[in-house]
Motif scaffolding. Structure first.
Motif, PDB file in Angstrom:
ATOM      1  N   LYS A  40       0.818  -1.218   0.000  1.00  0.00           N
ATOM      2  CA  LYS A  40       0.000   0.000   0.000  1.00  0.00           C
ATOM      3  C   LYS A  40       0.846   1.260   0.000  1.00  0.00           C
ATOM      4  O   LYS A  40       0.578   2.208  -0.750  1.00  0.00           O
ATOM      5  CB  LYS A  40      -0.938  -0.015   1.217  1.00  0.00           C
ATOM      6  N   GLU A  41       1.877   1.279   0.826  1.00  0.00           N
ATOM      7  CA  GLU A  41       2.714   2.473   0.922  1.00  0.00           C
ATOM      8  C   GLU A  41       3.437   2.744  -0.397  1.00  0.00           C
ATOM      9  O   GLU A  41       3.569   3.903  -0.811  1.00  0.00           O
ATOM     10  CB  GLU A  41       3.726   2.323   2.053  1.00  0.00           C
ATOM     11  N   ILE A  44       0.933   4.192  -2.894  1.00  0.00           N
ATOM     12  CA  ILE A  44       0.623   5.586  -2.571  1.00  0.00           C
ATOM     13  C   ILE A  44       1.769   6.500  -3.010  1.00  0.00           C
ATOM     14  O   ILE A  44       1.547   7.589  -3.547  1.00  0.00           O
ATOM     15  CB  ILE A  44       0.324   5.736  -1.069  1.00  0.00           C
ATOM     16  N   SER A  48       1.457   9.490  -6.061  1.00  0.00           N
ATOM     17  CA  SER A  48       1.588  10.889  -5.635  1.00  0.00           C
ATOM     18  C   SER A  48       1.657  11.849  -6.822  1.00  0.00           C
ATOM     19  O   SER A  48       2.454  11.675  -7.735  1.00  0.00           O
ATOM     20  CB  SER A  48       2.843  11.049  -4.775  1.00  0.00           C
ATOM     21  N   GLU A  63      -8.124   4.352  -0.525  1.00  0.00           N
ATOM     22  CA  GLU A  63      -6.973   4.998   0.100  1.00  0.00           C
ATOM     23  C   GLU A  63      -5.956   5.457  -0.945  1.00  0.00           C
ATOM     24  O   GLU A  63      -5.428   6.572  -0.859  1.00  0.00           O
ATOM     25  CB  GLU A  63      -6.328   4.049   1.105  1.00  0.00           C
ATOM     26  N   VAL A  64      -5.705   4.602  -1.923  1.00  0.00           N
ATOM     27  CA  VAL A  64      -4.762   4.973  -2.981  1.00  0.00           C
ATOM     28  C   VAL A  64      -5.360   6.069  -3.856  1.00  0.00           C
ATOM     29  O   VAL A  64      -4.684   7.044  -4.219  1.00  0.00           O
ATOM     30  CB  VAL A  64      -4.376   3.749  -3.833  1.00  0.00           C
ATOM     31  N   SER A  67      -5.209   9.342  -2.148  1.00  0.00           N
ATOM     32  CA  SER A  67      -3.848   9.835  -1.925  1.00  0.00           C
ATOM     33  C   SER A  67      -3.348  10.705  -3.077  1.00  0.00           C
ATOM     34  O   SER A  67      -2.289  11.326  -2.972  1.00  0.00           O
ATOM     35  CB  SER A  67      -2.884   8.657  -1.725  1.00  0.00           C
TER      36      SER A  67
END
Length: 317
Positions: A40-41, A44, A48, A63-64, A67
């Motif tokens: 996930k990180e 993301i 960006s 969430e993505v 972001s």
């Protein structure tokens, strides 16, 4: 615009670079990713600053999506978009386009691979031949003159009908909308219940929606002939897997060819359909040919270009 390809598209880097020139020549920034990640990180971080996502069939969470505050468009290199958080896209008014038509021939052709494999016991015949055995107990059935019931007469369903007609099949169809093209091929539209009860082969070609989830359930499977087979190259949850496995193991229907499950492969070894009688399974491979992968990349990149030019194509949301 910052265009980010969040996952590889199963084509060469040279193909991606060539397609990306349609963006970069207009001054847009293109950020490709050639290695798939489910972290996930990491997703993301890749997302960006993106104005546009290009994805395939990996799940895309809210969430993505959230972001990337500038995100305006997602081009999906796939037919279905049920792996994308639609609600998050609606809230942010994000346009979603799919790669409509890229796998029509590939999926239709594997449909008949599964049909023929099931009817003619190709997998157990292969095993028998390799183990110095004979065809004893493995005599199959012809496809010629069988009734082929097609559930969903979109592009893939119609292509399946064309191939079925060439094999000498009688054609029944069920769909929310009747199409003259389908009727011209020879499809006779009937209710789903009549299609299930009259068909020797039932082939599923519908998207996954609230209406089609568990469309083929225990009650509807009970309408099928004991000699019939079920083919699912659509979406796994369209079929109640436990009900289908039970029917197969109790000889309520004759066989099944399954390419899709409730989850993406690898499929857990205790999945009921992996242990059901006379079932041929493939790991969500119907869409996957060299030709279709190039075709879907071309459509996916062209969707972005059309959207950038204010002429969006293949809009799903």
């Amino acid at each position: 615009m910052r265009i980010v390809m969040l996952e590889p598209l199963a084509v060469s880097k040279e193909t991606i670079d060539s397609l990306a020139k349609s963006f970069t020549n207009q001054g847009h920034e293109f950020i490709p990713c050639y290695q798939k990640t489910e972290n996930k990180e990491a997703l993301i971080a890749q997302a960006s600053g993106a104005d546009v996502f290009i994805i395939a069939n990996s799940p895309l969470s809210a969430e993505v999506i959230n972001s990337a505050p500038n995100l305006k468009m997602i081009s999906v290199a796939f037919t279905g978009i049920d792996h994308v958080d639609i609600q998050a896209c609606k809230e942010k008014e994000i346009t979603i386009c799919n790669a409509a038509g890229y796998s029509t021939h590939s999926v239709a052709e594997l449909t008949f691979g599964l049909i023929l494999s099931t009817l003619r016991n190709i997998v157990p015949c292969d095993t028998a031949a390799r183990n110095e055995n004979t065809k004893a107990g493995l005599v199959g059935n012809e496809l010629y003159n069988k009734t082929l019931g097609i559930v969903g007469t979109g592009a893939i369903g119609i292509r399946v009908a064309e191939i079925g007609k060439a094999f000498g099949c009688k054609l029944l169809g069920y769909s929310r909308t009747k199409k003259q093209t389908a009727e011209n091929i020879g499809i006779k539209y009937v209710s789903l219940e009549k299609l299930l009860s009259k068909s020797d082969i039932v082939s599923l070609h519908v998207p996954l929606t609230a209406e089609t989830k568990s469309l083929i359930n225990k009650e509807r499977i009970a309408l099928m002939k004991p000699s019939s087979i079920l083919i699912n190259v659509a979406r796994g949850p369209v079929v109640d897997s436990n009900a289908l496995a039970e029917a197969l193991n109790n000889y309520k229907i004759s066989g099944a060819g399954i390419d899709v499950f409730e989850m993406e492969p690898p499929i857990p070894e205790d999945h009921p359909l992996l242990n059901a009688k006379n079932t041929v399974v493939t790991p969500h491979a119907a869409f996957a040919t060299d030709e279709s992968m190039v075709r879907r990349a071309e459509i996916t990149f062209n969707n972005v270009l059309s959207w950038l030019n204010d002429e969006p194509e293949n809009v799903m949301l």
